[in-house]
Enzyme design. Sequence first.
Site, PDB file in Angstrom:
ATOM      1  N   ASP A  14      -4.458   2.117  -0.785  1.00  0.00           N
ATOM      2  CA  ASP A  14      -3.024   1.405  -0.789  1.00  0.00           C
ATOM      3  C   ASP A  14      -2.259   1.773  -2.108  1.00  0.00           C
ATOM      4  OD1 ASP A  14      -0.966  -0.089   0.267  1.00  0.00           O
ATOM      5  OD2 ASP A  14      -1.355  -1.555  -1.402  1.00  0.00           O
ATOM      6  N   ASP A  16       1.234   0.528  -3.450  1.00  0.00           N
ATOM      7  CA  ASP A  16       1.698  -0.532  -4.311  1.00  0.00           C
ATOM      8  C   ASP A  16       0.990  -1.848  -4.311  1.00  0.00           C
ATOM      9  OD1 ASP A  16       4.494   0.375  -4.563  1.00  0.00           O
ATOM     10  OD2 ASP A  16       4.564   0.443  -2.441  1.00  0.00           O
TER      11      ASP A  16
END
Length: 220
Positions: A14, A16
């Site tokens: 991922d 953020d």
Amino acid sequence: MQLHLTRPDAVIFDMDGLLLDSERVALRLFAEAAHSLDLKWDEAVGLKMVGLNSRDSDGIVLEAFGADYPVAALRERFGELYETTIVAGDIPVKPFARDLLMHLEALRIPCAVATSTRRTRAEAKLHHAHLIQHFKALACGDEVLRGKPHPEIYELAASRLGIEPSRCLALEDSNAGVRSAVSANMQVVMVPDVLKPDAGIRMLGVPAVSSLKDVLVAIG
């Protein structure tokens, strides 16, 4: 508790809250954007948006504040503030992210990003953070029909690497992202950021660690 991992054929990150310390920045800028437009805002609403794409996030805002809330104006003002922050290089890289990426390169384990952020913004964020060169592929929020927690974005990232999802390790900070990767049949580790694992995630038995250093040590 020491983390134990099966050596993956690929690692899918991922972005953020996992690679970049950007969730806190985004929460602050959403509040600033709402204030500048004299709109209601609640940090709890912002926290519900973590891990989701902009379409689903806007739905959270409308559900909280009503169908007549000017979410498009809020999104536009937030975007202006956020783009300025990105270009200025004011989004920090999370601790041990660079170390882990360099270690995976040395092991010849390919990496990808699976992010709810749209591609143009994701590329800009990774470029200004000097991380983009570490990734063989990106799968972004505007490239899938169904965002996290649906598995589509992780399945897309794995397909772009040419590796079966079951042979991939997914690293996530959000509950929605963990559900997405688990549903894609990946080995998953959660590195919580602004959200702690919820009860459903704990029931899935997904390990949660304090930082990417734990993953670095476990991969060995």
